[in-house]
Design a protein around this motif. Structure first.
Motif, mmCIF file in Angstrom:
data_model
loop_
_atom_site.group_PDB
_atom_site.id
_atom_site.type_symbol
_atom_site.label_atom_id
_atom_site.label_comp_id
_atom_site.label_asym_id
_atom_site.label_seq_id
_atom_site.Cartn_x
_atom_site.Cartn_y
_atom_site.Cartn_z
ATOM 1 N N PRO A 116 0.913 -1.103 -0.053
ATOM 2 C CA PRO A 116 -0.003 0.042 0.109
ATOM 3 C C PRO A 116 0.952 1.424 0.014
ATOM 4 O O PRO A 116 0.467 2.261 -0.703
ATOM 5 C CB PRO A 116 -0.869 0.093 1.305
ATOM 6 N N GLU A 117 1.945 1.298 0.788
ATOM 7 C CA GLU A 117 2.768 2.565 0.896
ATOM 8 C C GLU A 117 3.216 2.830 -0.412
ATOM 9 O O GLU A 117 3.511 4.168 -0.950
ATOM 10 C CB GLU A 117 3.826 2.444 1.779
ATOM 11 N N THR A 118 3.899 1.781 -1.171
ATOM 12 C CA THR A 118 4.556 1.899 -2.476
ATOM 13 C C THR A 118 3.385 2.544 -3.543
ATOM 14 O O THR A 118 3.799 3.306 -4.251
ATOM 15 C CB THR A 118 5.117 0.463 -3.027
ATOM 16 N N VAL A 119 2.183 1.754 -3.446
ATOM 17 C CA VAL A 119 1.383 2.236 -4.236
ATOM 18 C C VAL A 119 0.865 3.700 -4.208
ATOM 19 O O VAL A 119 0.699 4.520 -5.017
ATOM 20 C CB VAL A 119 -0.076 1.141 -4.270
ATOM 21 N N ALA A 120 0.768 4.084 -3.034
ATOM 22 C CA ALA A 120 0.394 5.481 -2.753
ATOM 23 C C ALA A 120 1.668 6.478 -3.065
ATOM 24 O O ALA A 120 1.182 7.523 -3.481
ATOM 25 C CB ALA A 120 0.239 5.715 -1.005
ATOM 26 N N GLU A 121 2.966 6.042 -2.989
ATOM 27 C CA GLU A 121 3.971 6.763 -3.693
ATOM 28 C C GLU A 121 3.773 6.928 -4.905
ATOM 29 O O GLU A 121 3.997 7.929 -5.679
ATOM 30 C CB GLU A 121 5.295 6.263 -3.287
ATOM 31 N N ILE A 122 3.379 6.002 -5.678
ATOM 32 C CA ILE A 122 3.421 5.834 -7.021
ATOM 33 C C ILE A 122 2.235 6.960 -7.711
ATOM 34 O O ILE A 122 2.365 7.908 -8.397
ATOM 35 C CB ILE A 122 2.915 4.520 -7.830
ATOM 36 N N VAL A 123 1.157 6.850 -6.860
ATOM 37 C CA VAL A 123 -0.108 7.876 -7.090
ATOM 38 C C VAL A 123 -0.023 9.129 -6.746
ATOM 39 O O VAL A 123 -0.302 10.061 -7.511
ATOM 40 C CB VAL A 123 -1.422 6.996 -6.477
ATOM 41 N N GLY A 124 0.979 9.203 -5.520
ATOM 42 C CA GLY A 124 1.519 10.671 -5.367
ATOM 43 C C GLY A 124 2.369 11.431 -6.630
ATOM 44 O O GLY A 124 1.958 12.375 -6.687
ATOM 45 N N GLY A 125 3.033 10.712 -7.182
ATOM 46 C CA GLY A 125 3.629 11.116 -8.406
ATOM 47 C C GLY A 125 2.631 11.353 -9.351
ATOM 48 O O GLY A 125 2.718 12.277 -10.250
ATOM 49 N N VAL A 126 1.654 10.546 -9.576
ATOM 50 C CA VAL A 126 0.459 10.785 -10.764
ATOM 51 C C VAL A 126 -0.075 11.992 -10.564
ATOM 52 O O VAL A 126 -0.189 13.019 -11.190
ATOM 53 C CB VAL A 126 -0.552 9.752 -10.876
ATOM 54 N N ALA A 127 -0.569 12.179 -9.078
ATOM 55 C CA ALA A 127 -0.986 13.588 -8.606
ATOM 56 C C ALA A 127 -0.429 14.631 -8.860
ATOM 57 O O ALA A 127 -0.727 15.706 -9.526
ATOM 58 C CB ALA A 127 -1.449 13.616 -7.324
ATOM 59 N N GLU A 128 0.801 14.483 -8.749
ATOM 60 C CA GLU A 128 2.010 15.794 -9.259
ATOM 61 C C GLU A 128 1.928 16.023 -10.446
ATOM 62 O O GLU A 128 1.983 17.264 -10.953
ATOM 63 C CB GLU A 128 3.388 15.477 -8.329
ATOM 64 N N GLY A 129 2.019 15.060 -11.111
ATOM 65 C CA GLY A 129 2.106 15.170 -12.600
ATOM 66 C C GLY A 129 0.633 15.987 -13.156
ATOM 67 O O GLY A 129 0.817 16.678 -14.045
ATOM 68 N N CYS A 130 -0.332 15.377 -12.432
ATOM 69 C CA CYS A 130 -1.645 16.276 -12.867
ATOM 70 C C CYS A 130 -1.885 17.599 -12.421
ATOM 71 O O CYS A 130 -2.386 18.410 -13.078
ATOM 72 C CB CYS A 130 -2.860 15.367 -12.332
ATOM 73 N N VAL A 131 -1.371 17.896 -11.228
ATOM 74 C CA VAL A 131 -1.107 19.171 -10.828
ATOM 75 C C VAL A 131 -0.240 19.913 -11.819
ATOM 76 O O VAL A 131 -0.708 21.232 -12.059
ATOM 77 C CB VAL A 131 -0.581 19.449 -9.559
ATOM 78 N N GLN A 132 1.039 19.508 -12.119
ATOM 79 C CA GLN A 132 1.649 20.423 -13.356
ATOM 80 C C GLN A 132 0.944 20.504 -14.590
ATOM 81 O O GLN A 132 1.156 21.368 -15.172
ATOM 82 C CB GLN A 132 2.867 19.352 -13.407
ATOM 83 N N ALA A 133 0.143 19.549 -14.987
ATOM 84 C CA ALA A 133 -0.638 19.704 -16.082
ATOM 85 C C ALA A 133 -1.914 20.298 -16.205
ATOM 86 O O ALA A 133 -2.491 20.772 -17.254
ATOM 87 C CB ALA A 133 -0.869 18.117 -16.750
ATOM 88 N N GLY A 134 -2.305 20.750 -14.880
ATOM 89 C CA GLY A 134 -3.715 21.227 -14.725
ATOM 90 C C GLY A 134 -4.873 20.396 -14.832
ATOM 91 O O GLY A 134 -5.959 21.030 -15.079
ATOM 92 N N CYS A 135 -4.729 19.307 -14.696
ATOM 93 C CA CYS A 135 -5.977 18.160 -14.918
ATOM 94 C C CYS A 135 -6.177 17.641 -13.838
ATOM 95 O O CYS A 135 -5.427 17.598 -12.869
ATOM 96 C CB CYS A 135 -5.677 17.412 -16.103
ATOM 97 N N ALA A 136 -7.007 16.706 -13.736
ATOM 98 C CA ALA A 136 -7.697 16.076 -12.613
ATOM 99 C C ALA A 136 -7.379 14.454 -12.667
ATOM 100 O O ALA A 136 -7.577 14.014 -13.822
ATOM 101 C CB ALA A 136 -9.292 16.402 -12.518
ATOM 102 N N LEU A 137 -7.288 13.985 -11.611
ATOM 103 C CA LEU A 137 -7.002 12.423 -11.424
ATOM 104 C C LEU A 137 -8.244 11.939 -11.086
ATOM 105 O O LEU A 137 -8.704 12.243 -9.792
ATOM 106 C CB LEU A 137 -5.966 12.239 -10.465
ATOM 107 N N VAL A 138 -9.132 11.320 -11.917
ATOM 108 C CA VAL A 138 -10.484 11.130 -11.474
ATOM 109 C C VAL A 138 -10.738 9.631 -11.310
ATOM 110 O O VAL A 138 -11.929 9.327 -10.832
ATOM 111 C CB VAL A 138 -11.507 11.620 -12.583
ATOM 112 N N GLY A 139 -9.734 8.749 -11.333
ATOM 113 C CA GLY A 139 -10.074 7.516 -11.044
ATOM 114 C C GLY A 139 -8.888 6.626 -11.421
ATOM 115 O O GLY A 139 -7.790 7.250 -12.035
#
Length: 344
Positions: A116-139
């Motif tokens: 779980p902690e590793t998956v959360a790290e991965i998704v944290g990076g995805v979220a950061e990428g979305c913030v940089q792109a100005g888009c939403a992580l919807v699922g």
């Protein structure tokens, strides 16, 4: 009754780990919320209501990609918080080439064992990428696949959907001989050519942490540098200057990607001396004894995106990009001919 299967756990799949991963990633997903997001994570579909105000003919633009064997570097370094940025970048940078604004993103993580902690790290990076792109992580989706992936490895892929008014689609149809080609500097290798990179550097646990003076960091740090996301500076540029064509320099380098923005009868002439000299590429070419043509046919060589504008708009385009925090240079021009790309 709470969802749990002792039999499934005995087969190597722990559903409770999946629930724990979702709880850990919620705060990351929350960071990406933008106007239009209708649903939270956990449903069967991600809901998004686009703002179509002022659009005559809205067109959806989609892009999908993964991170590839760059993930092997993350495994060796046990660092998983940046590959999500790569995943988002590879998708949204494609979408913006059409002139579209990315609206939302979904990811897919397949792993041998759900940590779980590793998956959360991965998704944290995805979220950061979305913030940089100005888009939403919807699922997204996390799949635990024992016997298919090793316990400490995973694959990561995703897709993005964007929106553009039909009359504003950038398709290269207005490109003309004499137009300037603007190059947007990359952050390094981005996420392409890593099978060759790993072969050349013989990447392993012993040398991944080796400090290399020429790079100014360890080998692993240089290789794991996340892909640059160009969405915000490019969208800003489109508001200021007439952009005629855009090419995202990914796998296949210049020779494969630049022709994708050209119409018949024109070619692109790229000046090598105009490209930024980034140490990772010279080190890679020298150590691997790689022919120059193969370098330009595999890597971005310091330029992650090419944009064609009218010659008279070139300097302004560079200034606008720099004002948006993006290093950019005039690296060539459009000429008559059918050669595709000429590196000179």
């Amino acid at each position: 009754m709470k969802s749990f299967s002792e039999s499934y756990k005995a087969a190597g799949v722990d559903v409770t780990a999946g629930y724990r991963a979702v709880e850990l990633m919620k705060s990351h997903v929350e960071r990406t919320k933008i106007p239009g997001v209708v649903s939270g994570i956990g449903g069967f579909g991600g809901l998004f209501q686009p703002n179509l105000t002022g659009m005559k003919e809205p067109v959806l633009v989609s892009g999908t990609d993964g991170v590839g064997t760059k993930l092997k570097i993350a495994f060796l370094m046990n660092k998983h918080d940046t590959v999500g940025i790569d995943c988002v970048a590879m998708c949204v940078n494609d979408v913006v080439c059409c002139g579209a604004k990315p609206l939302f993103f979904l990811d897919y993580v397949a792993t041998g064992k759900n940590h779980p902690e590793t998956v959360a790290e991965i998704v944290g990076g995805v979220a950061e990428g979305c913030v940089q792109a100005g888009c939403a992580l919807v699922g997204g989706e996390t799949a635990e696949m024992p016997g298919f992936y090793p316990p400490d490895e995973y694959d990561l892929a995703g897709f993005s959907v964007g929106l553009v008014d039909r009359e504003k689609i950038i398709d290269g149809s207005k490109i003309q001989p004499g137009d300037a080609i603007i190059g947007l500097q990359s952050s390094g290798l981005h996420s392409n050519g890593f099978s060759l990179v790993r072969k050349v550097f013989r990447v392993n646990e012993q040398n991944i942490g080796m400090y290399i003076d020429e790079l100014g960091c360890t080998l692993g740090e240089a290789l794991l540098t996340p892909t640059k996301i160009y969405v915000k500076p490019v969208l800003r540029l489109m508001e200021k200057v007439g952009v005629k064509a855009i090419s995202h320099i990914t796998g296949g380098g210049f020779y494969e990607n630049v022709p994708r923005m050209l119409k018949p009868g024109v070619c692109a002439k790229i000046e090598k001396k105009a490209l930024p000299q980034m140490p990772i590429f010279s080190l890679l070419q020298r150590q691997g004894n790689i022919p120059e043509h193969d370098m330009y046919n595999t890597f971005n060589m310091g330029i992650g995106m090419c944009i064609a504008v009218a010659k008279e708009d070139a300097n302004r385009a560079v200034d606008e990009l720099k004002a948006a925090g993006q290093s950019a240079f005039v690296i060539g021009e459009i000429a008559a001919g059918d050669e595709g790309v000429v590196i000179c």
